[in-house]
Structure formats: C-alpha cells, structure tokens
Write an enzyme that holds these catalytic residues in place. Structure first.
Site, short mmCIF file in Angstrom:
data_model
loop_
_atom_site.label_atom_id
_atom_site.label_comp_id
_atom_site.label_asym_id
_atom_site.label_seq_id
_atom_site.Cartn_x
_atom_site.Cartn_y
_atom_site.Cartn_z
N LYS A 1 0.82 -1.22 0.00
CA LYS A 1 0.00 0.00 0.00
C LYS A 1 0.85 1.26 0.00
O LYS A 1 0.53 2.23 -0.69
CB LYS A 1 -0.95 0.02 1.20
CG LYS A 1 -1.92 -1.15 1.26
CD LYS A 1 -2.77 -1.30 0.02
CE LYS A 1 -2.84 -2.76 -0.39
NZ LYS A 1 -3.35 -3.04 -1.70
N GLU B 1 -3.94 7.05 7.36
CA GLU B 1 -4.63 7.88 6.38
C GLU B 1 -5.70 8.70 7.09
O GLU B 1 -6.22 8.28 8.11
CB GLU B 1 -5.34 6.99 5.34
CG GLU B 1 -4.44 6.35 4.33
CD GLU B 1 -5.22 5.47 3.34
OE1 GLU B 1 -6.46 5.47 3.37
OE2 GLU B 1 -4.56 4.79 2.55
N HIS C 1 -16.55 -5.91 3.31
CA HIS C 1 -15.63 -5.91 2.18
C HIS C 1 -15.98 -6.96 1.14
O HIS C 1 -15.17 -7.28 0.26
CB HIS C 1 -14.18 -6.04 2.66
CG HIS C 1 -13.87 -5.07 3.76
ND1 HIS C 1 -13.92 -3.71 3.57
CD2 HIS C 1 -13.59 -5.26 5.07
CE1 HIS C 1 -13.66 -3.12 4.72
NE2 HIS C 1 -13.47 -4.03 5.64
N ARG D 1 -6.25 -7.97 -11.32
CA ARG D 1 -6.89 -9.20 -11.83
C ARG D 1 -8.18 -8.83 -12.55
O ARG D 1 -8.64 -7.68 -12.48
CB ARG D 1 -7.25 -10.09 -10.64
CG ARG D 1 -8.19 -9.37 -9.67
CD ARG D 1 -8.84 -10.26 -8.64
NE ARG D 1 -9.88 -9.53 -7.95
CZ ARG D 1 -9.73 -8.79 -6.86
NH1 ARG D 1 -8.53 -8.67 -6.31
NH2 ARG D 1 -10.75 -8.17 -6.31
#
Ligand code: MV4
Length: 514
Positions: free
Chosen positions: A124, A208, A243, A300
């Site tokens: 990340k 963040e 998620h 992907r």
C-alpha cells in the site's frame, strides 16, 4: 485487436480456478477457438467447469491449500499438458506475484499483469508513493510505515482525526482500524499491528485521513504489451458488507461525464506508473463532495467485470487473451462511453437473514431467468452440490436496460423468475433492496447495506401480495395444523407471526413450479 508477430497464438490454456469464473474463462476460450483445460479439487469433480472444459485435471483434495493454491503443481501440469498459458481467474493465485513469476520462468504465459506490477500494488505505501507521483489523488496520509506509537500519534495529530490505521501489506480491510480520537490511538495501533502481522506476516502500518460516508467507485482498465492503456469507465460498488461486494452497477448514479473523464484519466496514469498490462481495476473512494481518492489497485479480472461488458459491449476475457498473445489494443477501445445501464447482483449460498452464514448443500431445483437484458454467469446446475470449502458465490445475475429504471424493472422480473431451492441464497435480499427508496434513488455509500440490515429495513416478508387469499390460506393451514397437533395445546405467543408465515408459504405455493 491486431496480433503481434512476436508471440505464437495460444492453442490451449489452463484455467486455474473453479466455479463461475472458471466457466466464464472457459467460455471466452471457446469463443476464441482455444482449447480449454481446467483444474479441479476432489470436491469439485462434478462441478460445471469440469463438464464444460475440453480437458479437466484433478489437482488435489478439497482444501484450497492442497489444490487450487498449489502453485508449483499447477505450473507443472500446464507444462505436462502443453498449455501455452494459465488464466488464474480471481482469488486463489490471481494476485500472487510469485505465481506469475513461476509461470513466466516455466515458459507458460500468465494471463495477467507482470509479476512486478502485482508486487508493487500489493504494497500500500509503495503504490501510494508511485501513484501520487503520477498526479493521481490518493487519500491524504502517510507513505511511510509508523514504527512507534509516538510516530503514529504525531502524524495523526498532524493530519487530524478521524484517521485510519492500515496495514502496509493490507487490502480487503484486514489490519485496518478507524480511530476517532487521540485516546483510542494506542489500542488501535497495537490491534492493527498484531492483526496485520497475523494476516500478512508483516506488521507494518501507516495512517490515512478517514473519508466519511464515501462511495466505492472503481475504474476498469486494460493495458497492452506495447504501452497502450485504456480506461473503460466506472463501476459503482458501494453496496457491500464486510468488504464483500453484493451489488455492482455501471454507470454510477452520481458520476457525470466530466467526473468519469477525470477518474479514467487518473486510472490510466496509475496503471502507467507501474507498467501495468492486461485487465486491472483502480479503486477510488468518492466522497460526498465529489472528490475522489485512489484506494488500491486490483491486479486481476474482477467478479463484477460483466457490468462493464454489458455497458461497453466488450468481452474482457477475450481482451485479456488477446493482450497475452501480444495483441494491440485497437481504436475500438478508445473513448469508450457507457451505453445504457447494467446492474449485477451476487447470488451467494448464504443466509442473509442469519448473519450471512454459508448455506452449502444440494441445489434441488434451479430455474434461471430469461428474456431481454438478462445474463447469468453461473458455476452451478440443478442437482449440483455446493461445497463448504470455498467462497459461496454461486452465480451472478446481470441485467441491462436503456437506463437505471429499466435495469431495475428487469432485475425485478429476473428475480421473480429465478428459483433456487435446496439451499439458502441472497436472492430474497435483492427483492427487498429493489423496494428500498434509497437504493431506487441511487443514494448509496459503503456503510448503507450494514446500516439497513441492522435496522431491519431489508427484512423479508414485509408485504403480503394478496391479503384475502393469504388469510384464507392461513386459516386452512392453521386448521390443518390444529388437527395434526390436536393433542398439543396451541401456543399463545407469536400466534400472529405463525399465521403470517403460514399465509406466506401457502401463497407462494400457488405460484411455484408449473
Ligand atoms: C478507507 C475508508 C475510509 N477512509 N480509507 C476498506 C477496505 C480497504 N480496501 C480500504 N477500505 C477503506 N478505506 C480511508 N482513508 C473506508 C474503507 C472502507 C471501504 C472501502 C471500499 C469499499 C468498502 C468499504 C467498507 C468499509 C470501509
């Protein structure tokens, strides 16, 4: 697309996946005139991919570790059977840079991006650094791991609360902690690090700024091996739980042509910054003010790729195969504008009204919807067993309409035709969702589904379609039961509920199978 003279065309491709995505790839291969081979575990011996592929090979017992995740064995199999390439689908080995590398080393084409691009996007902080250098807006925050609590506290104070602690090796919400105030930072910092360590074998975390009530909007991109990258518009994926996406659509109800252009341009820059090729998705958070921020990149083909196919007319699996054979992205990929509106609902073998617990078992009856604007991408058939070992996605129902209204009408029709018996599925949830005013108006954010589930706003059986019939049916059912249970006293509590349920069942019985 035009072919390059450098690479030889594929004659056979090994599909290293299962379920609906294996079926989707097998179909793409057949359309392209390429022979398909598929791997399967002992639990999937009677699976639909095995029935549809030209060749099928058992790769091991049910647990993924011993079958679908056996990188070396899969590459060896590809070599043995003379496959030119491996298509990984999504999940399993699809975003495993070492697997991509292994394929390349073995002289088997990996249908996907270069291993280096997978690895970069897997970190990340590294991807945030690279991508912000490419003038792509990233969520405000750090690009360095925070080695101590003190560093974290200083940085949080600098960017201002609320903040989010994230695992640098993360993704998918693991090792992620929302922190509202300084007092909560220490506990969250420890928890995030230990969860990250346990999940990824790397406990580094960074910070963040927390974006409140955002939408999840992602851009589909394609890159060829000659330096051309194109963006194919967005998918709105805000409807998710833990998620796990549940509904996706394109275009997003709030993305204007001008915003789409800016997001597509940003996605192309992000892909170019990492030397990306093949199909990929750049995820953004879109805040209520209309500002967007890069979140992560999925390296992907995604579950929800069909909504993009429906509004662009493109075949993304075919495009992947062409790119891997050295094809050039032609002008048919330039300036793509969405035509009409597509919505996908994910049909999971899960009980949405009992915490989405998996519901494996035998599909006793199955009837797919048909008619204008309907597409089903499925990995199952009537009589099939749904194993407990894997992701419980059975199929995807995708509808297309000239606009969002027509897409919703067609989705309602499709859901009314659809029958899946023997296991519980998420189908009833979609019927109630279609009646939800916020959904109908396209007022979505990433917390919406959880809020409505908790509030019971998407509960089933909220209305009885034919009240008179239902009452008669209920009375009959009640009498039958009283006779049957005449020795047992009729319970007082919950009597109304019992009546309603019986009425519902009886009404439904009337319009079941022919
Ligand atoms: C966020 C966020 C709000 N602010 N980052 C969730 C999974 C991981 N990929 C990133 N996630 C989020 N990151 C900041 N700075 C909210 C989420 C988030 C989310 C993002 C996309 C789709 C669904 C989500 C559900 C909960 C939280």
């Amino acid at each position: 697309m035009t072919r390059s003279a450098v690479k030889t065309p594929f004659q056979k491709v090994l599909v290293a996946n299962r379920g609906e995505i294996a079926v989707r790839v097998i179909r793409g291969l057949r359309d392209a005139g390429i022979r398909s081979a598929v791997i399967f575990s002992e639990a999937d011996r009677r699976g639909l991919p095995v029935l549809l592929a030209d060749e099928a090979y058992c790769i091991g017992p049910a647990p993924s570790r011993e079958s679908y995740l056996r990188a070396e064995a899969i590459v060896e199999l590809a070599q043995q059977i003379g496959a030119d390439a491996i298509h990984p689908g999504y999940g399993f080995l699809a975003e495993n840079a070492e697997f991509a590398d292994l394929c390349t080393q073995a002289g088997v084409e990996f249908v996907g991006p270069p291993a280096a691009a997978i690895a970069t996007m897997g970190s990340k902080i590294e991807s945030r650094r690279l991508i912000s250098q490419a003038q792509v807006p990233v969520v405000p925050g750090g690009t360095e791991a925070l080695d101590t609590l003190e560093e974290a506290a200083d940085f949080a104070a600098e960017i201002g609360y609320p903040v989010m602690l994230k695992a640098t090796a993360g993704g998918g919400g693991k090792g992620m902690r929302l922190v509202h105030e300084p007092d909560d930072l220490a506990g969250a910092y420890r928890a995030a690090r230990s969860e990250a360590g346990a999940s990824f074998g790397n406990d580094a975390v960074y910070l963040e700024k927390y974006i409140e009530q955002p939408r999840h909007v992602e851009i589909q991109i394609l890159g060829d091996e000659h330096g051309k990258v194109v963006a194919l518009g967005e998918r709105e994926c805000s409807l998710q739980r833990r998620h796990q996406k549940v509904v996706e659509e394109s275009p997003s109800p709030v993305v204007t042509p001008e915003l789409r252009q800016r997001m597509c341009d940003a996605a192309v820059r992000a892909a170019e910054a990492v030397g990306y090729t093949n199909a990929g998705t750049v995820e953004f958070l879109l805040d209520p003010a209309g500002e967007f921020f890069f979140l992560e990149m999925n390296t992907r083909l995604q579950v929800e790729h069909p909504v993009t196919e429906m509004v662009t007319g493109l075949d993304l699996v075919r495009a992947q195969l062409e790119i891997s054979q050295g094809g050039h992205l032609g002008s048919e990929f330039d300036d793509i504008q969405p035509q009409g509106h597509a919505i996908e609902v994910r049909l999971y073998a899960e009980d949405p009204y009992h915490g989405f617990v998996p519901s494996p078992g035998t599909i006793r009856r199955l009837r797919w919807p048909e008619g204008p604007g309907i597409r089903t991408d499925s990995g199952v058939y009537e009589g099939a067993e749904v194993p407990i070992h894997y992701d419980p996605l059975l199929a995807k129902l995708i509808v297309w309409g000239r606009d969002r209204e027509q897409a919703m009408e067609r989705l309602a029709r499709a859901l009314s035709e659809l029958r899946i018996e023997g296991i519980r599925t998420t189908v009833p949830l979609f019927k109630t969702l279609l009646e939800d005013e916020d959904f109908r108006q396209g007022r979505l954010d990433i917390g919406m589904l959880d809020r409505k589930m908790v509030a019971g706003e998407l509960a089933p059986d909220q209305k009885i379609e034919f009240p008179e019939l239902a009452i008669i049916a209920a009375a009959l059912e009640h009498l039958k039961r009283q006779v049957r249970n005449s020795a047992a006293p009729v319970r007082e509590g919950g009597k109304r509920d019992h009546w309603r349920r019986a009425a519902r069942q009886e009404t439904l019985r009337g319009n079941r199978w022919s």
